[in-house]
Design a protein around this motif. Structure first.
Motif, PDB file in Angstrom:
ATOM      1  N   UNK A   9      41.176   7.450  34.562  1.00 33.48           N
ATOM      2  CA  UNK A   9      40.420   7.917  35.717  1.00 33.48           C
ATOM      3  C   UNK A   9      38.965   7.517  35.629  1.00 33.48           C
ATOM      4  N   UNK A  10      38.212   7.880  36.683  1.00 38.24           N
ATOM      5  CA  UNK A  10      36.838   7.402  36.776  1.00 38.24           C
ATOM      6  C   UNK A  10      35.942   7.966  35.681  1.00 38.24           C
ATOM      7  N   UNK A  27      43.277  13.530  38.979  1.00 39.53           N
ATOM      8  CA  UNK A  27      43.623  12.368  38.159  1.00 39.53           C
ATOM      9  C   UNK A  27      42.645  11.226  38.419  1.00 39.53           C
ATOM     10  N   UNK A  28      42.301  11.053  39.682  1.00 37.87           N
ATOM     11  CA  UNK A  28      41.383   9.987  40.060  1.00 37.87           C
ATOM     12  C   UNK A  28      40.071  10.114  39.301  1.00 37.87           C
ATOM     13  N   UNK A  29      39.586  11.340  39.196  1.00 36.82           N
ATOM     14  CA  UNK A  29      38.318  11.554  38.519  1.00 36.82           C
ATOM     15  C   UNK A  29      38.458  11.627  37.011  1.00 36.82           C
ATOM     16  N   UNK A  44      46.972   6.225  47.896  1.00 36.93           N
ATOM     17  CA  UNK A  44      47.705   6.099  46.636  1.00 36.93           C
ATOM     18  C   UNK A  44      47.546   4.702  46.040  1.00 36.93           C
ATOM     19  N   UNK A  45      47.495   3.728  46.931  1.00 33.98           N
ATOM     20  CA  UNK A  45      47.343   2.356  46.458  1.00 33.98           C
ATOM     21  C   UNK A  45      46.001   2.198  45.733  1.00 33.98           C
ATOM     22  N   UNK A  46      44.954   2.743  46.336  1.00 37.41           N
ATOM     23  CA  UNK A  46      43.637   2.678  45.695  1.00 37.41           C
ATOM     24  C   UNK A  46      43.680   3.406  44.348  1.00 37.41           C
ATOM     25  N   UNK A  52      45.313   1.230  41.812  1.00 35.01           N
ATOM     26  CA  UNK A  52      44.400   0.157  41.402  1.00 35.01           C
ATOM     27  C   UNK A  52      43.354   0.673  40.421  1.00 35.01           C
ATOM     28  N   UNK A  53      42.774   1.827  40.759  1.00 34.56           N
ATOM     29  CA  UNK A  53      41.738   2.369  39.875  1.00 34.56           C
ATOM     30  C   UNK A  53      42.316   2.658  38.493  1.00 34.56           C
TER      31      UNK A  53
END
Lengths: 301, 374, 319
Positions: A291-292, A240-242, A278-280, A283-284
């Protein structure tokens, strides 16, 4: 400063594993829009199968370390891939036309089944890989001791990602996968056998997860039946982040997550490490909602 | 609709089915984690109790009846444990052995107390469990404060001046770490590192790197053996030679398997004595029988402690010739002295805690054996 | 057809009322557990079933409610049940604060954020945040509730208390379902863009649904704390949230009766499998898959709403 770089390599090693598992998540998601919660348990199965094959076949003795290992990786990937295909046929295929969340519950059920099946087959105790299969060489990079195997793991995941990326972008089959991910209906009209594409995705994704399981077994030595749950959750976070559905995104997300965890533990608090990660992530996502590397999806009207 | 009706029908049937258990056995309950992350502990507890019950039955049973073990899964979760306890308390049991985690045990204490069932916990070391004045509650494991005391003493004996303490944020490990920290600070030993890791992970390099930079003389890890094994292994891969000391939760042969013999060598831990180190005929017979039946030696000290729980219950029933909970509790509190247990002599005080020096210090030798330290 | 349904409902109510007569304490406790999860499922149903938001972190709000009750009742001696609105409010305010920036996230991104939320809350509880949560030990010695001067501690007393709360919840949410608010939510779930176009303020409605669900879960937290008398962080793990999620989806998301049935299946079924010992959860997992495959919309999916349009036509003649 030296400690900082040490922690950075710690993070990269963990992140490489996350990335490899996240690749499988992202592939399945890209085509089916399904969060495969059983993916973490396929990773566990990879670790256990690897152990069984390793101890029962003594590949290293007959083929040497390199080829023995290569064969082992291929066998584990093949077997876990087959299990992935079976999983799809049994638990997900009947749910293609139903609401997306139904398949998620089926995936959670599958996760429970896999976890407990491993417990019943192998027992609830921790299993341990034989030590010293891989040479424990420590090399110095800028005066910093880094175990060779850690570099190998990172290299292996980058290699697998590269191969996958090439496969998806440059081959005909890969184009079919991308087409099916874009629009299944249209892909079908273009003569693409979407069912076969899905089957292929369920072969490759779990195979990568299985390979990651084998690597964790080889590197850390200790495996147990519940480990897939944590790794699966971390890998899902990484995907998910990516930007889920995006292959380089899974890699970036995985490595970033590993690094955030290591640095968070080093400079803020070990006990709060996961909360920091998870906090980061939150924020992202607030600033980049997909995602990024995820594409911004325009809502269709 | 039909499904729902069917479901309720089955529910009612099963409720009745449960109650029709035969009445001419002495039933002893076992509550343990048969599934979930602690499943290996719970399953071994069951093995130990099955073995001991078989032994009792072959030797004429208890007050003219057979002993029957009724096991229930608590899954290591308080809510499921309270269901398991309610289930057991409706199954006509005399006493119950278990369970493993302190907060899990706590969720069940009142249920057994209200039903007047003797409860002998085997792995719940939190101090407060016996501070409530519950008449029917006992435990065969020592308390955190006792272990903290022995731990602090061992650290002092080893001559460490700067100590790192690492726990895993479970109530057991945190309690032990807090006890040890307070005692060590009183003796002017500086605590240079005090943090918690997340159990269940594989890579603890980040923690070790951070700990190394605080330059401790020794590390006291109060968590469990899977993490301890990994810590030892990754520590030696880093080329860091700091002595590690562990609490009784690190007492498990798998520790050496995970760490490897080379990395595990020199690891100290505190524990109740292992059955193999006791000279008593009971302990010898137990180890031999267990080996014979399951083709492996017992692994977990907590499983052995659950065996002791079962044995004191059997002893109480034998001596009082009754299954009356008040008589049994009275016997265990007052009359049971220096009972030859599988982990040393057992007596209980009025709170239900085990009396006496229980802890020993062990060291892992180069062959991976646990050697009792003088 | 409609009458048949009411007969089943009536039988169910009679069963619950008379349960203490023929069920032993264990099965009453199972019913209590099911009841608690039914309320939690219903509160999540507002968010997932009506609002269409993927929310897998509901245990965070449940935990905040339970801890609010536990902390205040143990340190100030306030009777437990009085704390129900306050616990709900705390959870609701927390939800409002955290949900505002994330509510616009699309499906799976929202899912991971809510998972992150429940993990952050659990880690905070374990680390004894602000020094009030008792860390891994949790909080113990929570007083038993009293209702109209009666102390509630026996299983059958809790049965009536908990299922009474279920009844209130059902009544309230049934009214909600048929209100302007409920209709707007359903519209929003079916087609967010069309809803926005028709003048439904989607972000506000979503946020309201989220906060209402959290408020309700916080109130269940009070019941849980009062029932267990001890609470600790392991009761509020991510897996708990997954259970509520399964209850809603398996039972039939968006349908009150379905969610209650879901609670029976997800919480009750593992109890039936107790005899299988180590195979217990394996069977449970397999049952989940099979039920989902055979009833792909959930076991009791919501019926298509038929709005009575005849009153808008002159003379009620069919067109």
């Amino acid at each position: 400063m030296e400690e900082f770089f040490q922690q950075l390599t710690n993070g990269l090693a963990v992140g490489g594993i996350y990335a490899l598992i996240a690749l499988g998540y992202t592939m399945v998601y890209g085509v089916l829009k399904l969060i495969n919660f059983a993916h973490g348990d396929l990773f566990t199965i990879g670790a256990y199968l690897g152990l069984t094959l390793l101890t029962s076949m003594s590949l290293m003795d007959s083929l040497g370390v390199f080829f023995g290992l290569l064969l082992l990786v291929l066998m584990v990937m093949g077997l876990v891939g087959l299990i992935g295909v079976l999983l799809d046929q049994i638990a997900y295929k009947p749910l293609r036309q139903s609401p997306r969340l139904s398949a998620v519950v089926s995936a959670l059920g599958a996760s429970i089944v896999f976890q407990n099946a491993v417990m019943l087959i192998y027992g609830a105790r921790f299993q341990v890989y034989p030590q010293d299969i891989l040479p424990r060489i420590v090399i110095n990079i800028f005066g910093m001791p880094v175990p060779l195997i850690r570099i190998m793991i990172l290299m292996a995941s980058i290699f697998m990602m590269g191969a996958l990326y090439f496969f998806i972008q440059r081959t005909k089959v890969g184009t079919a996968i991308r087409a099916a991910a874009e629009d299944q209906g249209a892909a079908r009209l273009m003569g693409i056998d979407v069912n076969r594409v899905i089957m292929l995705v369920f072969l490759i994704g779990p195979a990568l997860g299985g390979a990651a399981g084998l690597m964790v077994g080889l590197y850390y030595g200790q495996i147990n039946f519940t480990m897939g749950w944590i790794y699966g959750l971390k890998a899902f976070t990484a995907a998910i982040l990516g930007g889920i559905g995006n292959i380089p995104g899974a890699m970036v997300g995985g490595i970033l997550l590993g690094v955030i965890e290591a640095l968070g533990a080093a400079y803020i608090s070990i006990a709060w490490k996961d909360a920091i990660a998870f906090f980061v992530l939150i924020l992202i996502l607030i600033f980049r909602p997909t995602g990024l590397l995820g594409e911004r999806v325009a809502e269709k009207i | 609709m039909i499904r729902k009706a069917l479901f309720l029908f089955v529910a009612v049937c099963m409720a009745f089915a449960v109650q029709s258990v035969s009445a001419d056995t002495v039933k002893i309950g076992l509550m343990g984690p048969m599934t979930g992350p602690w499943a290996s502990e719970g399953q071994e507890m069951k093995q130990v109790l099955d073995l001991l019950a078989e032994d009792v039955n072959e030797n004429g049973g208890l007050i003219g009846k057979k002993v029957e073990i009724i096991a229930q899964d608590d899954a290591g979760d308080p809510r499921q444990a309270s269901l398991a306890a309610n289930r057991l308390s409706t199954m006509d049991i005399v006493a119950v052995v278990g369970t493993y985690g302190s907060s899990i045990t706590e969720a069940t204490q009142n249920i057994y107390d209200e039903s007047q069932i003797i409860q002998v916990a085997n792995g719940s070391t939190a101090i407060r469990l016996t501070e409530k004045g519950l008449k029917y509650f006992f435990r065969t494991c020592p308390r955190d404060d006792e272990q903290g005391r022995v731990g602090a003493q061992t650290i002092k004996d080893l001559g460490f001046k700067k100590v790192a303490i690492l726990h895993d944020n479970t109530s057991y490990a945190k309690g032990l770490a807090d006890e040890a920290k307070a005692l060590l600070e009183k003796d002017n030993i500086s605590i240079v590192f005090y943090e918690a890791l997340t159990p269940g992970e594989r890579d603890y390099n980040a923690i070790l790197t951070k700990m190394k930079s605080s330059k401790p003389d020794g590390v006291f890890f109060t968590g469990y053996y899977p993490e301890a094994g990994l810590l030892l292994r990754q520590k030696s891969e880093m080329g860091w030679n700091v002595p590690f000391i562990g609490g009784d939760a690190t007492n498990h042969p798998d520790l050496v398997k995970i760490a490897g013999k080379k990395s595990a060598e020199g690891f100290y831990f505190l524990t109740a004595p292992l059955p193999k180190d006791l000279d008593t005929p009971e302990a010898k017979k137990f180890v031999a029988d267990f080996q014979k039946k399951y083709e492996a030696p017992p692994n977990s000290i907590y499983a052995v402690l659950s065996g002791d729980g079962f044995r004191v219950i059997v002893e109480a029933i034998k001596s009082t010739k009754s299954t009356d909970p008040d008589k049994l509790a009275d016997f265990l509190h007052k009359k049971l002295t220096d009972f030859p247990g599988l982990t040393g002599k057992i007596s209980f005080n009025d709170k239900g805690d085990r009396i006496g020096e229980v802890y020993r210090v062990y060291r892992v030798d180069g062959e991976g054996n646990f050697v009792l330290q003088p | 057809m409609k009458e048949k349904r009411y007969i089943v409902y009536a039988l169910f109510v009679v069963f619950l009322l008379t349960a203490p007569l023929y069920l032993n304490r264990y099965w009453l406790e199972v019913l209590n557990s099911v009841g608690l999860y039914a309320i939690l499922g219903l509160s999540l149903n507002i968010i997932v079933g009506y609002g269409g938001m993927f929310h897998m972190g509901h245990a965070a709000f449940y935990a905040i409610g339970a801890y609010t009750t536990a902390i205040i009742s143990t340190s100030y001696g306030v009777p437990v049940l009085w704390l129900m609105p306050l616990s709900g409010l705390t959870a609701g305010v927390f939800a409002l604060v955290v949900a505002r920036p994330i509510i616009h996230l699309r499906g799976d991104y929202l899912l991971i954020v809510t998972i992150g939320l429940v993990e952050i809350v659990r880690i905070a509880l374990i680390n004894n945040v602000f020094g009030i949560t008792g860390g891994a030990n949790g909080i113990f010695g929570i007083p038993r509730p009293t209702l109209f001067g009666y102390k509630i501690f026996k299983s059958h007393q809790f049965l009536y208390l908990i299922w009474g709360c279920v009844a209130v919840t059902v009544f309230f949410f049934y009214r909600l379902e048929n209100s302007r608010f409920g209709r707007a939510l359903v519209y929003l779930k079916e087609d967010e863009i069309a809803a926005e176009g028709s003048g439904v303020h989607t972000a506000r409605y979503k946020l309201a649904a989220f906060v209402l669900g959290a408020f309700w879960a916080g109130m269940v937290g009070t019941l849980f704390a009062a029932k267990m008398t001890i609470i600790s962080p392991e009761s509020f793990s991510f897996w708990e949230s997954v259970l509520y999620f399964m209850i809603v989806i398996l039972g039939g998301s968006g349908n009150i009766a379905g969610v209650i049935l879901g609670a029976f299946l997800v919480i009750g079924l593992p109890e039936f499998f107790r005899g299988l010992e180590n195979y217990r959860l394996l069977m449970f997992g397999a049952a989940m898959i099979f039920m989902m495959i055979f009833r792909t919309q959930g076991i009791l999916p919501p019926r298509q709403k038929v709005f009575d349009v005849s009153r808008f036509r002159k003379g009620g003649e069919p067109i």
